[in-house]
Motif scaffolding. Structure first.
Motif, PDB file in Angstrom:
ATOM      1  N   SER A   1     -15.110  33.845   2.529  1.00  0.00           N
ATOM      2  CA  SER A   1     -14.387  33.674   3.791  1.00  0.00           C
ATOM      3  C   SER A   1     -15.268  32.904   4.770  1.00  0.00           C
ATOM      4  CB  SER A   1     -13.969  35.022   4.375  1.00  0.00           C
ATOM      5  OG  SER A   1     -15.098  35.793   4.682  1.00  0.00           O
ATOM      6  N   TYR A   2     -14.631  32.016   5.533  1.00  0.00           N
ATOM      7  CA  TYR A   2     -15.354  31.138   6.449  1.00  0.00           C
ATOM      8  C   TYR A   2     -14.433  30.833   7.626  1.00  0.00           C
ATOM      9  CZ  TYR A   2     -18.310  27.193   7.882  1.00  0.00           C
ATOM     10  OH  TYR A   2     -19.127  26.340   8.575  1.00  0.00           O
ATOM     11  N   ASP A   3     -14.468  31.679   8.660  1.00  0.00           N
ATOM     12  CA  ASP A   3     -13.571  31.576   9.812  1.00  0.00           C
ATOM     13  C   ASP A   3     -12.119  31.542   9.344  1.00  0.00           C
ATOM     14  OD1 ASP A   3     -15.604  31.678  11.727  1.00  0.00           O
ATOM     15  OD2 ASP A   3     -15.935  29.516  11.643  1.00  0.00           O
ATOM     16  N   ASP A   4     -11.377  30.496   9.700  1.00  0.00           N
ATOM     17  CA  ASP A   4      -9.967  30.384   9.307  1.00  0.00           C
ATOM     18  C   ASP A   4      -9.804  29.692   7.956  1.00  0.00           C
ATOM     19  OD1 ASP A   4      -9.158  31.619  11.622  1.00  0.00           O
ATOM     20  OD2 ASP A   4      -8.830  29.750  12.714  1.00  0.00           O
ATOM     21  N   TYR A   5     -10.901  29.471   7.275  1.00  0.00           N
ATOM     22  CA  TYR A   5     -10.879  28.777   5.986  1.00  0.00           C
ATOM     23  C   TYR A   5     -11.472  29.669   4.900  1.00  0.00           C
ATOM     24  CZ  TYR A   5     -10.098  24.488   8.641  1.00  0.00           C
ATOM     25  OH  TYR A   5      -9.570  23.530   9.454  1.00  0.00           O
TER      26      TYR A   5
ATOM     27  N   LYS B   1     -14.205  29.065   1.697  1.00  0.00           N
ATOM     28  CA  LYS B   1     -15.109  28.167   0.974  1.00  0.00           C
ATOM     29  C   LYS B   1     -14.923  28.438  -0.510  1.00  0.00           C
ATOM     30  CE  LYS B   1     -19.216  27.455   3.840  1.00  0.00           C
ATOM     31  NZ  LYS B   1     -20.666  27.750   3.918  1.00  0.00           N
TER      32      LYS B   1
ATOM     33  N   LYS C   1      -7.716  25.707   3.822  1.00  0.00           N
ATOM     34  CA  LYS C   1      -7.144  26.504   4.922  1.00  0.00           C
ATOM     35  C   LYS C   1      -6.124  27.486   4.349  1.00  0.00           C
ATOM     36  CE  LYS C   1      -5.631  26.197   9.658  1.00  0.00           C
ATOM     37  NZ  LYS C   1      -6.624  27.054  10.225  1.00  0.00           N
TER      38      LYS C   1
ATOM     39  N   THR D   1      -6.067  32.042   3.225  1.00  0.00           N
ATOM     40  CA  THR D   1      -6.756  33.311   3.467  1.00  0.00           C
ATOM     41  C   THR D   1      -7.336  33.850   2.166  1.00  0.00           C
ATOM     42  OG1 THR D   1      -4.770  34.631   3.073  1.00  0.00           O
ATOM     43  CG2 THR D   1      -5.154  33.894   5.351  1.00  0.00           C
TER      44      THR D   1
ATOM     45  N   SER E   1     -15.899  39.484   2.242  1.00  0.00           N
ATOM     46  CA  SER E   1     -16.200  38.056   2.346  1.00  0.00           C
ATOM     47  C   SER E   1     -16.207  37.312   1.019  1.00  0.00           C
ATOM     48  CB  SER E   1     -17.566  37.859   3.012  1.00  0.00           C
ATOM     49  OG  SER E   1     -17.563  38.383   4.310  1.00  0.00           O
TER      50      SER E   1
END
Length: 163
Positions: A80-84, A86, A97, A99, A118
């Motif tokens: 998990s990487y903010d609203d994106y 990885k 983009k 979840t 995460s």
């Protein structure tokens, strides 16, 4: 009689006149909770519906002007990487983009396990599990990358690995 008809129509609550402000507020709270749950369920259903038939075998990402098709087998893990999210592979990482929940639901639970809030890990990439501290583990991948495993993630991992 009316109450029975209301619940047959999937009513969330039923108020009889006269009712107090407190009783009205309680009924409205139930409505709001149900609306939030329905919103999340609808979002998940729409994301799944928008998937192409073969999308559970590949992930398509945009990198600069290029469109990159990543076969699922080449993905080491999702982070998990903010609203994106990885997407980590041997070639590096890509951003998408979506979840983590989307990928967790879309991919086979026998191949990808949510080991931490995460991380969603391809179990074929696990080399070993090392104890870190009480009830916590670290997954060491084949490329020697270490990912934290939560207690809940460890339980899921044990189940999938047959431990």
């Amino acid at each position: 009689e009316y109450a029975m008809k209301a619940f047959e129509a999937n009513a969330i609550d039923y108020l009889l006149k006269p009712f107090s402000q407190e009783r009205f507020d309680k009924a409205m709270q139930k409505v709001l909770v149900q609306a939030r749950q329905n919103k999340e369920e609808t979002k998940t259903i729409l994301e799944k519906r928008n998937m192409q038939p073969d999308e559970n075998n590949r992930v398509v990402v945009k990198k600069g002007n290029d469109i990159v098709i990543i076969p699922i087998e080449q993905i080491h893990y999702f982070e998990s990487y903010d609203d994106y999210v990885k997407i980590h592979t041997a070639d590096g990482f890509y951003l998408k983009k979506k979840t983590m929940s989307f990928f967790e639901e879309a991919l086979s639970a026998q191949s990808f396990v949510r080991i931490h809030r995460s991380f969603l890990l391809n179990i074929k990439e696990i080399n070993k599990l090392e104890p870190m501290e009480k009830d916590n583990y670290v997954a060491v991948l084949r490329n020697n990358k270490k990912l934290q495993v939560s207690p809940a993630g460890y339980t899921k991992l044990r189940k999938v690995l047959g431990l």
